[in-house]
Design a protein around this motif. Sequence first.
Motif, short mmCIF file in Angstrom:
data_model
loop_
_atom_site.label_atom_id
_atom_site.label_comp_id
_atom_site.label_asym_id
_atom_site.label_seq_id
_atom_site.Cartn_x
_atom_site.Cartn_y
_atom_site.Cartn_z
N THR A 120 49.36 40.32 27.55
CA THR A 120 47.73 40.29 27.31
C THR A 120 47.14 41.04 28.17
O THR A 120 47.86 42.13 28.63
N ALA A 121 45.90 40.74 28.52
CA ALA A 121 44.89 41.54 29.08
C ALA A 121 43.87 40.74 29.32
O ALA A 121 43.37 39.96 28.82
N HIS A 122 42.82 41.13 30.65
CA HIS A 122 41.77 40.66 31.00
C HIS A 122 40.68 41.06 30.48
O HIS A 122 39.98 40.12 29.80
N MET A 123 40.88 42.27 29.11
CA MET A 123 39.73 42.36 28.13
C MET A 123 39.86 41.31 27.27
O MET A 123 38.78 41.02 26.43
N TYR A 124 40.97 40.76 26.78
CA TYR A 124 41.26 39.87 25.68
C TYR A 124 40.70 38.94 25.85
O TYR A 124 40.56 37.72 26.32
N GLY A 125 39.19 38.44 25.67
CA GLY A 125 38.26 37.68 26.02
C GLY A 125 38.35 37.31 27.33
O GLY A 125 37.87 36.40 27.84
N ARG A 177 41.39 44.17 42.17
CA ARG A 177 41.42 42.82 43.01
C ARG A 177 41.04 41.58 41.94
O ARG A 177 41.62 40.64 41.99
N GLY A 178 40.05 41.66 42.17
CA GLY A 178 39.15 40.68 40.91
C GLY A 178 39.60 40.17 40.18
O GLY A 178 39.77 39.42 39.83
N GLN A 179 40.22 41.51 39.65
CA GLN A 179 40.83 40.55 37.92
C GLN A 179 42.16 40.36 37.87
O GLN A 179 42.69 39.27 37.55
N VAL A 180 42.67 41.12 39.61
CA VAL A 180 44.25 40.16 39.33
C VAL A 180 44.11 38.79 40.39
O VAL A 180 45.25 37.96 39.60
N THR A 214 49.98 41.26 32.06
CA THR A 214 48.60 41.52 31.83
C THR A 214 47.44 42.87 32.25
O THR A 214 48.92 43.41 32.86
N LYS A 215 46.88 43.72 31.67
CA LYS A 215 46.86 44.84 32.25
C LYS A 215 44.88 44.16 33.16
O LYS A 215 43.92 43.32 32.64
#
Length: 277
Positions: free
Chosen positions: A52-57, A103-106, A80-81
Amino acid sequence: MTSTTFRIGGDPGVRRLGFGAMRLPTDPGPARDASRALARRAVELGVTLIDTAHMYGWGANEELLAEALHPYADGLIITTKVGVARSTSSAGWKLDARPDVLRGQVEHALRRLRVERIELLQLHRIDPEVPLADQLGALRELQSEGKVGRIGLSEVTVTELAQAREIVDVASVQNRYSLLDREHEPVLAACEAAGIAFLPWRPVASAASHTSAEIAAVAAEVDATSAQVSLAWLLHHSPVILPIPGTARIDHLEENLAATHLHLDPTRLDRLDRLAE
């Protein structure tokens, strides 16, 4: 005999045919229910690597997977990415791999996936506006804090991979690659030489979107679909390849995973190999 498992970064071992969750609908209602059912069916069928990824939705895909699968089965890795952010541009997104953004996305991914550590975290794209050492240094810090297990890259060249390996241990590379799209063959070769997992995204789309009489002929000879032949070829082509085909339909999921059991003899593999010419 083709191995059915691979140890990413030496450990943990996963089944080589995984699942890409990008196409799963996340809007409330019957479509979301179907997405949860499909994710659960993938695990029932033995999938141990889900991408998956942060970008997906913008996090919705991560939340969906946690909703469907948490608490996670033993041995299941959800990778995830990070490194892509929303934008007001026509594309709706931009590369952003500043350390604070990563860091925030993680941190958000940890919360959404309901885990204390992301076993495999991949940089979605290298951001040309941020020094590579800063991007990977941020991920290395998260790794040292125990929030990230292994670090991977996506859409990189051989040179970029070599530069990254001077900064961190690279466990995986996720580039576009398929039977009829072998632009990144040199990157695959570099991964194979180093024992790095290579996760081809869009592993069957090219085969499905181009009329290939040869693929169709091989598929007919072995009583399979063209997509299954494409996936089986990938599994035979290199021991470090871990395809992550995506779908929103359970019948397609089951069809894709059946490719693990498809045997292609040397003559047919040679015919498929020559399609790159």
